[in-house]
Design an enzyme around this catalytic site. Structure first.
Site, short mmCIF file in Angstrom:
data_model
loop_
_atom_site.label_atom_id
_atom_site.label_comp_id
_atom_site.label_asym_id
_atom_site.label_seq_id
_atom_site.Cartn_x
_atom_site.Cartn_y
_atom_site.Cartn_z
CD1 TRP A 128 -2.93 1.48 0.68
CD2 TRP A 128 -1.86 2.00 2.71
NE1 TRP A 128 -3.67 2.35 0.99
CE2 TRP A 128 -2.96 2.61 2.33
CE3 TRP A 128 -1.35 1.92 3.89
CZ2 TRP A 128 -3.46 3.81 3.25
CZ3 TRP A 128 -1.57 3.08 4.65
CH2 TRP A 128 -2.82 3.75 4.36
CG ASP A 209 -1.53 -1.54 7.86
OD1 ASP A 209 -2.73 -1.80 8.47
OD2 ASP A 209 -1.38 -0.98 6.74
CE LYS A 243 -10.07 -0.61 3.67
NZ LYS A 243 -9.92 0.12 2.85
C1 LMR Z 1 -7.10 1.13 -0.49
O1 LMR Z 1 -6.02 0.69 -0.38
O2 LMR Z 1 -7.80 1.37 -1.58
C2 LMR Z 1 -7.97 1.50 0.78
O3 LMR Z 1 -7.14 1.16 1.87
C3 LMR Z 1 -8.14 2.85 0.86
C4 LMR Z 1 -6.67 3.75 1.11
O4 LMR Z 1 -6.88 4.57 1.96
O5 LMR Z 1 -5.90 3.95 0.08
#
Ligand code: LMR
Length: 395
Positions: A128, A209, A243
């Protein structure tokens, strides 16, 4: 005065979501941001949460304490670690309510920057995107450990272990214990144990996380990696209720730090409170009350768990439906990844150009990395997504 301020390049996920909203095409499909929508394409209001809303009513809204609502914090601990975890019994977990999972990772980064500065932060490749940003903002240098094995569409376990072994002792390692974002591939239990051995032997500081608890196998099973690790060593755990409670805009998360003993936990909690005070003073109350009410009531909690099970089952069904539909259109497109990956996301292997084609030609939005949010699929949009996917794959 601000003439030198540079334009914001945009966020790969949130800015794309803005573009989706601005897209005038009626048949557009949003498989970009990690948001679960139901079979009608709506963000559900869970029945358990609706009941909690009714219970909390329009009461007064004083400030919460810096560390958050006590029932919420207790709920976080039980959910993440399980009621009977030895670290809980020994009162050596410091838990605070945070502003979403992002807020939890942000406070973790601030805490580590102050108390364990100068370390290297390792995140999975890919991860992420905001993991890099949050730790860099706190002053850390971030680097990656291998995670995604593109050829086999699985975890590059050998590469991962080698990198964790080679990293300087005491590095900070971010791990996603379940429903890895963006790849949808997780470590097996055996691999989790082997990675834990390395992390403990190297004295790395582990930040879990966990943003998708309940979307992998079940609420309990998804927390197993974290729980086992916390029996062996100290760690930090960021969790999110965005979520699994479908409470995106309420910004509900938690940060727990497992300490050596109760005295250390007390001091760590104090420093977390200070970090919160310096950042936003105290967390918001309405979302806090909703989560605390559901988690603190056996009936509501059971109902909520059943609702999480329902969301997971539907996502799995949509994975199967999309795979079937793609197979019906072409034998040449590999869809096994849809069935083997889990959680909200699948890593399609599509290139940035192919993702752009899907967006521009068909109004089907994926993240540029090729990440597809399968939680945005439904029986109505699957045929269109399948066609667009096949066309882009064969372009
Ligand atoms: C995502 O990865 O799409 C979600 O966790 C929203 C975000 O905050 O990026």
């Amino acid at each position: 005065m601000f003439g030198h301020v540079e334009p914001f390049a945009g966020d790969p996920i949130l800015s794309l979501n803005d573009s989706f909203k601005a897209d005038p095409r009626a048949e557009k499909v949003n498989l970009s941001i990690g948001v679960y929508t139901d079979e009608k394409g709506r963000i559900p209001v869970l029945g358990s949460v609706r009941s909690a809303y009714e219970r909390i009513g329009f009461a007064e809204r004083p400030y919460l304490p810096m560390e958050g609502h006590p029932g919420y914090r207790e709920g976080v601990q039980k959910l993440v670690f399980g009621g009977g975890h030895p670290a809980r019994a020994e009162k050596r977990i410091a838990t605070i309510q945070t502003i979403g999972g992002t807020g939890a990772v942000g406070i973790a980064a601030d805490f580590l920057a102050k108390h364990t500065p100068g370390r290297t932060v390792l995140v999975s490749d890919p991860t992420w995107e905001n993991h890099h940003g949050l730790f860099q903002r706190a002053g850390f240098r971030t680097t990656t450990y291998p995670y995604w094995d593109r050829a086999n569409r699985s975890v590059d376990f050998t590469g991962m272990v080698r990198a964790l072994e080679a990293a300087e002792a005491g590095s900070i390692v971010i791990l996603q214990p379940v429903c890895h974002n963006p790849t949808g591939v997780d470590l097996s239990e055996e691999q989790q144990t082997a990675v834990t051995d390395v992390l403990v032997a190297k004295g790395h500081i582990v930040v879990f996380d966990m943003a998708y608890q309940g979307f992998g196998t079940s609420i309990e099973a998804d927390a197993a990696f974290v729980r086992r690790f916390a029996e062996r060593a100290s760690c930090l755990v960021a969790n999110s209720f965005s979520k699994n409670f479908s409470l995106y805009g309420e910004r509900c998360g938690g940060l727990s730090i497992v300490c050596r003993d109760a005295d250390e936990a007390e001091r760590v909690l104090g420093q977390l409170k200070l970090a919160v005070r310096r950042s936003y003073s105290s967390p918001p109350m309405t979302g806090g009350l909703l989560v605390a009410t559901v988690l603190g009531d056996d009936t509501l909690r059971a109902r909520w768990i059943a609702e999480v099970d329902g969301m997971r089952t539907r996502m799995d069904a949509m994975r199967r439906l999309l795979a079937e539909r793609i197979r019906a259109l072409s034998n040449e497109v590999d869809v096994d990844f849809l069935l083997s990956q889990r959680g909200m996301f699948s890593f399609t292997g599509l290139s940035e150009q192919q993702v752009r084609d899907m967006r521009e030609k068909d109004g089907v939005y994926l993240v540029g990395s090729g990440r597809m949010c399968v939680a945005g699929l439904n029986a109505d949009n699957v045929p269109k997504v399948a066609e667009s996917f096949v066309a882009a794959s064969q372009a």
